[in-house]
Design a protein around this motif. Structure first.
Motif, short mmCIF file in Angstrom:
data_model
loop_
_atom_site.label_atom_id
_atom_site.label_comp_id
_atom_site.label_asym_id
_atom_site.label_seq_id
_atom_site.Cartn_x
_atom_site.Cartn_y
_atom_site.Cartn_z
N THR A 40 6.77 56.74 0.69
CA THR A 40 6.22 58.08 0.85
C THR A 40 7.29 59.11 0.47
O THR A 40 8.48 58.79 0.38
N ALA A 57 -5.49 68.20 0.83
CA ALA A 57 -5.70 66.75 0.91
C ALA A 57 -6.95 66.42 1.70
O ALA A 57 -7.73 65.53 1.33
N HIS A 93 -8.64 62.92 1.75
CA HIS A 93 -7.44 62.08 1.89
C HIS A 93 -6.71 62.48 3.17
O HIS A 93 -6.77 63.63 3.61
N ALA A 94 -6.01 61.49 3.74
CA ALA A 94 -5.32 61.74 5.01
C ALA A 94 -4.12 62.66 4.83
O ALA A 94 -3.79 63.42 5.74
N ASP A 95 -3.46 62.57 3.68
CA ASP A 95 -2.27 63.39 3.44
C ASP A 95 -2.08 63.58 1.94
O ASP A 95 -2.83 63.03 1.12
N GLU A 155 -1.46 59.32 -4.79
CA GLU A 155 -1.67 57.95 -5.24
C GLU A 155 -2.97 57.82 -6.04
O GLU A 155 -3.02 57.12 -7.05
N GLU A 156 -4.03 58.53 -5.60
CA GLU A 156 -5.27 58.48 -6.37
C GLU A 156 -5.10 59.16 -7.73
O GLU A 156 -5.57 58.66 -8.75
N PHE A 205 0.35 62.58 0.03
CA PHE A 205 0.80 61.38 -0.69
C PHE A 205 -0.37 60.48 -1.05
O PHE A 205 -0.41 59.90 -2.13
N SER A 206 -1.34 60.35 -0.15
CA SER A 206 -2.54 59.56 -0.45
C SER A 206 -3.30 60.16 -1.62
O SER A 206 -3.78 59.43 -2.52
#
Length: 334
Positions: A206, A57, A62-64, A70-71, A66-67
Motif C-alpha cells: 500500500t 474512492a 472502493h474501500a480506499d 489497483e482497479e 489504493f483499492s
C-alpha cells in the motif's frame, strides 16, 4: 499528474455529479498517469496529490484510494515497456565506481587551481563549475543550468566566509578540497536512496506501507554523507597540520587534536551545513526536482556567505522540510 482529457471530472466525482461508471470517469481524466505508472502505488500517489481522497474512492465503490488505484492499474493498458519500466538493479560496485569518478572529477580541477593560484581558495572554487559536470549532469534547459549554478555556488562558501592571513586561507583550501571530494559521497547517497526506493516500491502493498518503509531511508542517506564529509575534512586538516603547522610554540594533544582545532567551530559548522545542502541538492535533482535543488543550493550558498553558518543552516532546514515528503513519493523512484 492528470492527463488525457476529462478536465474537471475529478471534481465532478468528488461532488457526486457523475453518472454511469465513476471509475471510467476517473480513468479518463488520469489516463496518462495510469498508462505510465509502474505500480498501483504510483497511481494512488498521483490521485492523492491531485486532491482525490476517500470520498472519491467511496463513490467509485472502493474501500480506499489504493483499492481504486489497483482497479485503474488493471484496466488501463501500460505504455511500451521501454518507456515505463524502471531501470535494472544497480550493484554497490557500480555505485562506488560512479562515486569515485565523481570525486576525482570534482577535486582534480580544484587542486590544479589551488596549485596554479598559489593556494588561494577563491581560485579553487572558481574551478567548481567544471569539476561538477558529472554531479550536475541532467537536464540541459534552465532547470539544469540552475542546478549547476547552485552546486558551483555551494563550494564557494568556504572561500567566501574565510578571510585573513595565509593560515586561514590554507584552512579554506582544505575545506574546499574536502567538500569537492565529498561530491562522490553525495552521488553515492543519491543513487543508493533511489535504489532502496525502487526496492520498496516493489515490496510495499500500500501507499502507507511504502511511506513507512521510506521514512528512515533519507536520514540514513544524510547521515552517511555527513559522516564521510567529516572524515574527509578531518583528513584534509590533518594533512595541512602535518605539512604547515601553526607558527609559534608547540601545542600539546598530538596530530588528531591539532587537526580538529585547526578549523574553528564556525568553520566546522559551516562545513556541516555545506554538506547537508550538497547532498539534498543531489538527492532532489536525482529524483527529478532539479529546479528546487538549484534554488535551494543558491539560497544556501548566499545565506552562508553573508552570515555563516546560521542563514545557510536555515536554508538547509527549509530544504530538508521540502525534500522529506517529496522524496517519499513513489514517482521519485522510477
Amino acid at each position: 499528474m492528470a492527463g488525457g482529457g476529462g478536465a474537471g471530472v475529478g471534481e465532478a466525482v468528488r461532488s457526486g455529479e457523475v453518472s454511469g461508471d465513476p471509475v471510467r470517469e476517473v480513468m479518463a481524466e488520469y489516463r496518462l498517469l495510469c498508462e505510465r505508472a509502474v505500480d498501483p502505488l504510483e497511481i494512488a500517489a498521483g490521485l492523492e496529490e491531485a486532491g482525490l481522497g476517500p470520498a472519491v474512492a467511496a463513490r467509485c465503490r472502493h474501500a480506499d484510494l489504493f483499492s481504486l488505484a489497483e482497479e485503474l492499474y488493471a484496466r488501463v493498458p501500460r505504455r511500451p515497456p521501454a518507456e515505463a519500466a524502471a531501470g535494472p538493479e544497480e550493484s554497490w560496485q557500480r555505485r562506488c565506481g560512479a562515486a569515485a569518478r565523481t570525486a576525482v572529477a570534482a577535486v582534480l580541477p580544484c587542486a590544479a587551481a589551488v596549485s596554479l593560484g598559489g593556494g588561494r581558495p577563491v581560485l579553487a572554487a572558481a574551478a567548481v563549475p567544471l569539476a561538477f559536470v558529472p554531479v550536475a549532469a541532467g537536464p540541459s534547459g534552465p532547470a539544469g543550468r540552475l542546478r549547476r549554478a547552485g552546486v558551483a555556488a555551494l563550494l564557494l562558501v568556504p572561500s567566501a566566509v574565510t578571510a585573513g592571513g595565509p593560515g586561514e586561507r590554507r584552512v579554506a583550501v582544505a575545506l574546499v578540497l574536502a567538500a569537492a571530494l565529498s561530491a562522490g559521497s553525495a552521488q553515492w547517497a543519491a543513487r543508493w536512496f533511489r535504489q532502496v526506493g525502487r526496492g520498496h516500491l516493489g515490496a510495499a502493498a500500500t501507499l502507507a506501507e511504502f511511506r513507512s518503509r521510506m521514512r528512515p531511508v533519507l536520514p540514513v542517506a544524510l547521515a552517511l554523507h555527513l559522516a564521510v564529509l567529516a572524515v574527509l575534512t578531518f583528513a584534509a586538516l590533518a594533512v595541512l597540520t602535518a605539512l604547515a603547522p601553526r607558527p609559534g610554540p608547540g601545542h600539546g594533544g598530538g596530530l588528531l587534536q591539532l587537526a580538529v582545532e585547526r578549523a574553528g567551530p564556525a568553520q566546522w559548522a559551516g562545513q556541516g551545513v555545506l554538506g547537508l545542502l550538497l547532498v539534498l541538492t543531489v538527492l532532489l535533482a536525482g529524483c527529478g526536482r532539479t529546479g528546487a535543488a538549484g534554488l535551494g543550493a543558491l539560497a544556501g550558498a548566499a545565506g552562508a556567505a553573508v552570515s555563516a553558518p546560521f542563514a545557510g543552516g536555515a536554508v538547509a532546514l527549509a530544504l530538508l522540510v521540502y525534500a522529506w515528503p517529496v522524496l517519499a513519493r513513489p514517482e521519485a523512484h522510477r
